[in-house]
Design a protein around this motif. Structure first.
Motif, short mmCIF file in Angstrom:
data_model
loop_
_atom_site.label_atom_id
_atom_site.label_comp_id
_atom_site.label_asym_id
_atom_site.label_seq_id
_atom_site.Cartn_x
_atom_site.Cartn_y
_atom_site.Cartn_z
N MET B 143 0.83 -1.21 0.00
CA MET B 143 0.00 0.00 0.00
C MET B 143 0.87 1.27 0.00
SD MET B 143 -3.23 -0.97 0.01
CE MET B 143 -4.33 0.26 0.70
N PHE B 145 3.74 1.68 -1.58
CA PHE B 145 4.20 1.95 -2.95
C PHE B 145 3.06 2.50 -3.80
CE2 PHE B 145 7.49 -0.95 -1.51
CZ PHE B 145 8.62 -0.28 -1.94
N ILE B 146 1.87 1.94 -3.60
CA ILE B 146 0.73 2.42 -4.36
C ILE B 146 0.45 3.88 -4.00
CG2 ILE B 146 -1.73 2.04 -4.82
CD1 ILE B 146 -1.22 -0.95 -4.12
N TYR B 149 2.85 6.29 -5.78
CA TYR B 149 2.49 6.55 -7.18
C TYR B 149 1.23 7.41 -7.27
CZ TYR B 149 6.08 3.43 -8.83
OH TYR B 149 7.29 2.87 -9.11
N PHE B 150 0.30 7.20 -6.34
CA PHE B 150 -0.92 8.00 -6.35
C PHE B 150 -0.61 9.46 -6.07
CE2 PHE B 150 -4.93 9.64 -4.66
CZ PHE B 150 -5.78 9.27 -5.69
#
Lengths: 314, 348
Positions: B143, B145-146, B149-150
């Motif tokens: 989560m 890493f996501i 990027y978000f």
């Protein structure tokens, strides 16, 4: 939707060819972690060990030009980190999650520290020649499967041999049975005349070595230069793959290949859909990891003594 | 509170510093000179102390946040993602409402939004644990890493500021209201919020049934079940609180320090407070009050390391290794129990 399917079909050869080298670093680390965990030690420091491998492998190759030496030294450096993890968790019975996190931080910091110390903030980062791929006349030229089977780099083949050896060792030798017994119940192992601590130490050192090799593979084969934090979670994905693989190297290998395919796919899709923000493609591997471990979930049977220190009674 | 523990922590910090000082030899810098620079610039100069206190704020909040599920041995490694989501939510509402609300109300609303943002990011891995038994270390980390990027997408896309369009450094527009979190003597008033959170969580863990149940779960899941604790409810609540509080740290960082949402702040190794909070909490043996001390020391080492980088060219990444060594010695230290060595043995 039709166009997506046709694009995927178009990409199929790229994905099949590209997934092996992309899978290799994760698989190396995951294979090591598989052995660790089979002996009952959870090694969360893989990410740090891989990061140390990226820089040590790079430095040795940069200085000597000998990639075999670079892989070995990178593996040994990470094995040293694993030894520290062993001292904490096996000899001192310390908490494995905390010690693993500590090892992750130590390797993480060291990778950037060593790079900046040796190369400074150079405007153009130093590069090494990536390791050459195999070329066997006629065999490599076979259409479709030639490059896939006979056109990988030597490390991939070395990994394949290691995989077969580990598979044989774990399930077809006395020592492998002993190791798995240590992971299930160290007390029983001790009664059988096996030294649990010794097995756990050796498993950890092997795991550390493999993580270092995986890290070095990223710099020496995939990229050719070093970037900060370049594993980007691969160490943790490797741990996830061990869960996915249910502690069986064959399944770990399959999981790694799926992962390699996901990596190649997202890189390729980015170029096909320039209108979609690239960040959403970059999230692919992480989302895939989460989906993958949901699929295994609680049904997986972990080694019973995983992450538990072995404390002798009396 | 056991007085031995803070002493033990300081001992580990010193030990880790001593060992890492030998790494300075790689850069041909005398370990003594390096450590002297680190200590004086991190803790003793006025400017250094100010910077140290400012960095203590997010570090303390995130560390206290992750202590809550850690007590139940639910390893929330996702502090970084929750910290990032709190900052995104707070900045978004700040940009929407700035000017139309009085500052005090704006800050309150931003804190609530930051809490919601962080909590939302903490919920999926928790539900995955509850319903599928997935390993939370992996899911919470993914989560993170996501989230990175978000954040990148938001500051290049929907929230991109005018300046970012020119400089091509992704960032949001600045929140236009000045003095969002005023500084006193150069230190953000966020420090009061941070201390309050640490004390509240200390009380929560020590004196409420919820805190007791978390500790019970941490020591034995079976015992917790027999005693009638609701594992699912406790786990979910601990993670909502954890994510939410980590989110507040993100809000304080944006409102009190950067005033814009700057992805760089969340990707630089040294200011990834969501990660650094983990060793801060662990070295303080998961006690929110002791965490105040450890957050201060970690922050001081960080600012001292900045000074070492400027004076001697020591790469700042060293500080992460120092944190790792501190954790490493602390975790072994718990097993040795130094207190026993220093204290007179008591008759049983």
């Amino acid at each position: 939707m039709n166009s997506l399917v046709s694009i995927l079909l178009l990409l199929l050869p790229t994905v099949v060819l590209g997934m092996v080298p992309r899978a290799a670093p994760i698989f190396a680390a995951a294979l090591g972690e598989d052995v660790d965990q089979s002996a009952g030690t959870l090694n969360l420091g893989v990410e740090g060990m891989m990061l140390l491998g990226t820089i040590i492998g790079f430095v040795i190759d940069f200085e000597t030009g000998d990639f075999v030496l670079a892989f070995i030294v990178a593996g040994l450096a990470s094995a040293l980190l694993a030894l520290f993890h062993g001292i904490a968790t096996i000899s001192f019975k310390a908490d494995q999650v905390t010690s693993g996190t500590a090892i992750w931080f130590i390797g993480w910091g060291l990778s950037g520290f060593i790079y900046s110390s040796l190369f400074g903030k150079a405007s153009s980062p130093p590069v090494v020649k990536t390791i050459p791929t195999l070329y066997i006349p006629h065999l490599t030229d076979i259409p479709y499967i030639g490059k896939f089977l006979f056109g990988q780099d030597p490390v991939v083949y070395a990994l394949l041999i290691t995989f077969l050896a580990v598979q044989y060792f774990l399930f077809h030798t006395k020592a492998g049975l002993n190791l798995r017994t240590v992971g299930e119940d160290p007390l029983v192992a001790e009664i059988m005349g096996v030294n649990p601590d010794l097995y756990r130490y050796l498993a950890l050192i092997f795991g550390g070595f493999m993580a270092g090799v995986g890290g070095a593979y990223i710099t020496l084969s995939l990229v050719g230069s070093f970037y900060f934090d370049m594993t980007a979670g691969m160490g943790f994905i490797a741990v996830a793959l061990v869960y996915f693989g249910k502690w069986n190297p064959v399944r770990v290998l399959i999981g790694s290949l799926v992962f390699g395919a996901v990596y190649v796919l997202y890189l390729a899709l980015e170029t096909y859909f320039p209108a979609t923000p690239y960040q959403f493609f970059s999230m692919f591997p992480y989302i895939a990891t989460m989906i993958l471990i949901i699929l295994v979930g609680a049904k997986a049977h972990a080694p019973a003594a995983l992450a538990l220190p072995y404390i002798k009674e009396g | 509170m056991n007085i031995g523990k803070p002493i033990q922590i300081i001992f580990f910090i010193i030990l880790a510093l001593l060992i890492s000082s030998f790494l300075l030899l790689i850069d041909h810098v005398s370990p003594i000179a390096g450590i002297a620079e680190l200590i004086s610039s991190g803790f003793l100069t006025h400017y250094g102390l100010m910077a140290t206190l400012n960095d203590t704020i997010p570090l303390l909040i995130v560390a206290v946040a992750i202590i809550i599920p850690f007590v139940a041995k639910f390893w929330n490694i996702g502090g970084q993602g929750q910290y990032i989501f709190g900052s995104i939510f707070a900045t978004w509402i700040g940009l929407e409402l700035a000017g139309s609300l009085p500052v005090a109300l704006l800050i309150t609303v931003a804190i609530i939004f930051a809490f919601i943002g962080g909590a939302l990011w903490a919920i999926p891995p928790t539900l995955m644990k509850i319903y599928f038994g997935t390993n939370e270390i992996i899911t919470t980390l993914m989560m993170n890493f996501i989230a990175v990027y978000f954040l990148d997408y938001m500051t290049i896309g929907p929230m991109e500021g005018a300046l970012a369009k020119i400089t091509h450094v992704p960032s949001s527009a600045p929140i236009p209201t000045p003095d969002l979190l005023p500084h006193i003597g150069g230190v953000s008033t966020g420090i009061f919020l941070a201390l309050a959170i640490a004390i509240i969580i200390f009380l929560l863990l020590r004196y409420t049934n919820f805190g007791y149940e978390l500790k019970l779960i941490g020591s034995s899941v079976d015992a917790a079940k027999y005693s009638g604790a609701s594992l699912r409810r406790d786990l979910l609540l601990s993670m909502v609180l954890s994510g939410g509080i980590a989110g507040i740290a993100g809000m304080i960082q944006v409102f009190g320090i950067t005033t814009v949402l700057l992805p760089q702040v969340f990707s630089d190794i040294t200011t990834s407070f969501g990660y650094v909070g983990i060793p801060v909490a662990l070295v303080a043996s998961l006690n929110p009050l002791i965490t105040i001390i450890s957050a201060f020391f970690f922050s001081g080492i960080l600012n001292g390391a900045y000074a070492m980088e400027i004076s001697f060219g020591i790469p700042i990444d060293l500080v992460i290794t120092i944190y790792g060594l501190m954790m490493f010695f602390a975790v072994i230290g718990v097993m040795i129990n130094l207190g026993k060595i220093f204290r007179r043995p008591r008759a049983k």
